[in-house]
Enzyme design. Structure first.
Site, PDB file in Angstrom:
ATOM      1  N   ASP A   1       1.627 -10.470  31.049  1.00 45.10           N
ATOM      2  CA  ASP A   1       1.098 -10.099  32.349  1.00 45.10           C
ATOM      3  C   ASP A   1       1.353  -8.621  32.596  1.00 45.10           C
ATOM      4  O   ASP A   1       2.337  -8.063  32.138  1.00 45.10           O
ATOM      5  CB  ASP A   1       1.754 -10.949  33.444  1.00 45.10           C
ATOM      6  CG  ASP A   1       1.116 -12.335  33.475  1.00 45.10           C
ATOM      7  OD1 ASP A   1      -0.083 -12.421  33.139  1.00 45.10           O
ATOM      8  OD2 ASP A   1       1.810 -13.306  33.797  1.00 45.10           O
TER       9      ASP A   1
ATOM     10  N   ASP B   1       2.538   7.497  -4.015  1.00 43.86           N
ATOM     11  CA  ASP B   1       1.427   8.355  -4.408  1.00 43.86           C
ATOM     12  C   ASP B   1       0.785   8.914  -3.151  1.00 43.86           C
ATOM     13  O   ASP B   1       0.257   8.167  -2.320  1.00 43.86           O
ATOM     14  CB  ASP B   1       0.419   7.563  -5.240  1.00 43.86           C
ATOM     15  CG  ASP B   1       0.974   7.226  -6.616  1.00 43.86           C
ATOM     16  OD1 ASP B   1       1.333   8.166  -7.353  1.00 43.86           O
ATOM     17  OD2 ASP B   1       1.089   6.021  -6.949  1.00 43.86           O
TER      18      ASP B   1
ATOM     19  N   HIS C   1       7.645   4.602  -6.830  1.00 44.73           N
ATOM     20  CA  HIS C   1       7.343   5.939  -6.306  1.00 44.73           C
ATOM     21  C   HIS C   1       6.238   5.818  -5.272  1.00 44.73           C
ATOM     22  O   HIS C   1       5.712   4.719  -5.022  1.00 44.73           O
ATOM     23  CB  HIS C   1       6.937   6.886  -7.444  1.00 44.73           C
ATOM     24  CG  HIS C   1       5.682   6.449  -8.150  1.00 44.73           C
ATOM     25  ND1 HIS C   1       5.695   5.591  -9.225  1.00 44.73           N
ATOM     26  CD2 HIS C   1       4.381   6.722  -7.921  1.00 44.73           C
ATOM     27  CE1 HIS C   1       4.462   5.375  -9.640  1.00 44.73           C
ATOM     28  NE2 HIS C   1       3.639   6.035  -8.847  1.00 44.73           N
TER      29      HIS C   1
ATOM     30  N   LYS D   1      -0.011 -13.211  25.145  1.00 43.68           N
ATOM     31  CA  LYS D   1      -0.620 -12.693  26.372  1.00 43.68           C
ATOM     32  C   LYS D   1       0.488 -12.316  27.334  1.00 43.68           C
ATOM     33  O   LYS D   1       1.324 -13.126  27.694  1.00 43.68           O
ATOM     34  CB  LYS D   1      -1.533 -13.732  27.001  1.00 43.68           C
ATOM     35  CG  LYS D   1      -2.247 -13.182  28.229  1.00 43.68           C
ATOM     36  CD  LYS D   1      -3.097 -14.209  28.923  1.00 43.68           C
ATOM     37  CE  LYS D   1      -3.777 -13.606  30.151  1.00 43.68           C
ATOM     38  NZ  LYS D   1      -2.841 -13.036  31.120  1.00 43.68           N
TER      39      LYS D   1
ATOM     40  N   HIS E   1       4.051   2.421  -5.019  1.00 45.82           N
ATOM     41  CA  HIS E   1       3.665   1.937  -6.343  1.00 45.82           C
ATOM     42  C   HIS E   1       4.920   1.533  -7.092  1.00 45.82           C
ATOM     43  O   HIS E   1       5.749   2.363  -7.439  1.00 45.82           O
ATOM     44  CB  HIS E   1       2.917   3.067  -7.059  1.00 45.82           C
ATOM     45  CG  HIS E   1       2.354   2.672  -8.387  1.00 45.82           C
ATOM     46  ND1 HIS E   1       1.661   3.550  -9.183  1.00 45.82           N
ATOM     47  CD2 HIS E   1       2.367   1.497  -9.057  1.00 45.82           C
ATOM     48  CE1 HIS E   1       1.279   2.929 -10.295  1.00 45.82           C
ATOM     49  NE2 HIS E   1       1.696   1.692 -10.241  1.00 45.82           N
TER      50      HIS E   1
HETATM   51 MN    MN Z   1       1.489   5.843  -9.067  1.00 44.57          MN
END
Ligand code: MN
Length: 276
Positions: A244, A48, A46, A242, A40
């Protein structure tokens, strides 16, 4: 913990102005409990940290983010419970709103509220244990996320609302800074990209297994590669080169790994280090 869930969450937000989910209690009858860590970029960046329990997400703000190093105890300040639907929230909280800034799902997965990870499949027991241990001020838990794995604890300090998030010693310990892996585990965007990139929202139920428990079918037919005219971009599709080699179906039944070829042949002997 006797609290009125989501009242505080609602009081802090104006849902006509923020794209955050409106409060709703959502109880799943079965399946493992969800955890999520959102990055956030508010006034201060920070993380959460949220644990599902009793239909809501119990939440802590971790200023420095989680660590996989047991000697790094990270301050975790308990914040208001969030609605379950918040687990998949990514987006921009507009200026002037509570928590204004960008949010991404930095990590998510399932947790079991004990050190041994024995309660992944017993939701009622897990919730009861989580409730009891949090009320007692110490919760040990096992995470199965993409970035965070293994055993951790949340330990209450003497200061109100202040907890410590601590990694226990196990095979997932590292001194590498896990927060250097900065992208969303859902969309691959970095938090600073959000102002420019539109976000497609996934229902939170999609983050963890919530379906009926059924046994593994005896025959499974994996999708095969096919030739196409040109690459396209379409919802529900993603691309990978892809390569092999072996295409193997790996199935774990009661702690035992089974490896099957796409024709159903047992490949355990070809990969003794895995299946042994
Ligand atoms: Mn927060």
């Amino acid at each position: 913990m006797a609290r009125t869930p989501l009242d505080e969450y609602s009081k802090k937000r104006a849902f006509e102005a923020t794209p955050e989910p409106a409060p709703a209690l959502l109880r799943h009858p079965a399946g493992p409990l969800l955890f999520v860590v959102q990055q956030h970029s508010a006034r201060r960046l920070h993380y959460d940290f949220r644990l599902e329990c009793d239909g809501v997400l119990l939440s802590w703000a971790v200023p420095r983010g989680p660590s996989l190093d047991p000697s790094e105890k990270r301050l975790a300040v308990q914040t208001e419970d969030h609605p379950y639907a918040y687990a998949s929230f990514e987006g921009v909280i507009p200026p002037g709103q509570y928590g204004a800034g960008e949010v991404i799902v930095w990590d998510c997965g399932v947790y079991s509220p004990d050190e041994g990870g024995t309660a992944f499949h017993d939701r009622a027991a897990a919730e009861e244990r989580g409730r009891r241990d949090l009320a007692a001020g110490k919760l040990a838990f096992e995470l199965r996320g993409e970035k965070l794995k293994g055993s951790f604890a949340l330990v209450k300090t003497r200061e109100a609302k202040q907890w410590l998030l601590i990694k226990h010693k196990d095979r997932f310990v590292t001194t590498d800074d896990v927060t250097r892996h900065g992208r969303s585990v859902l969309t691959g965007v970095a938090v600073e990209d959000l102002v420019a990139v539109p976000v497609r929202r996934l229902p939170a139920e999609r983050l963890v297994p919530t379906g009926r428990v059924v046994s593994v079918p005896a025959k499974l037919a994996p999708m095969l590669a096919e030739t196409g005219e040109s690459a396209f971009e379409r919802e529900g599709w993603m691309w990978e080169p892809k390569l092999d080699g072996y295409r193997v179906l790996a199935i774990i039944v009661e702690g035992r790994l089974h490896l099957r070829s796409r024709r159903g042949l047992d490949l355990a002997r070809d990969f003794p280090a895995l299946a042994g």
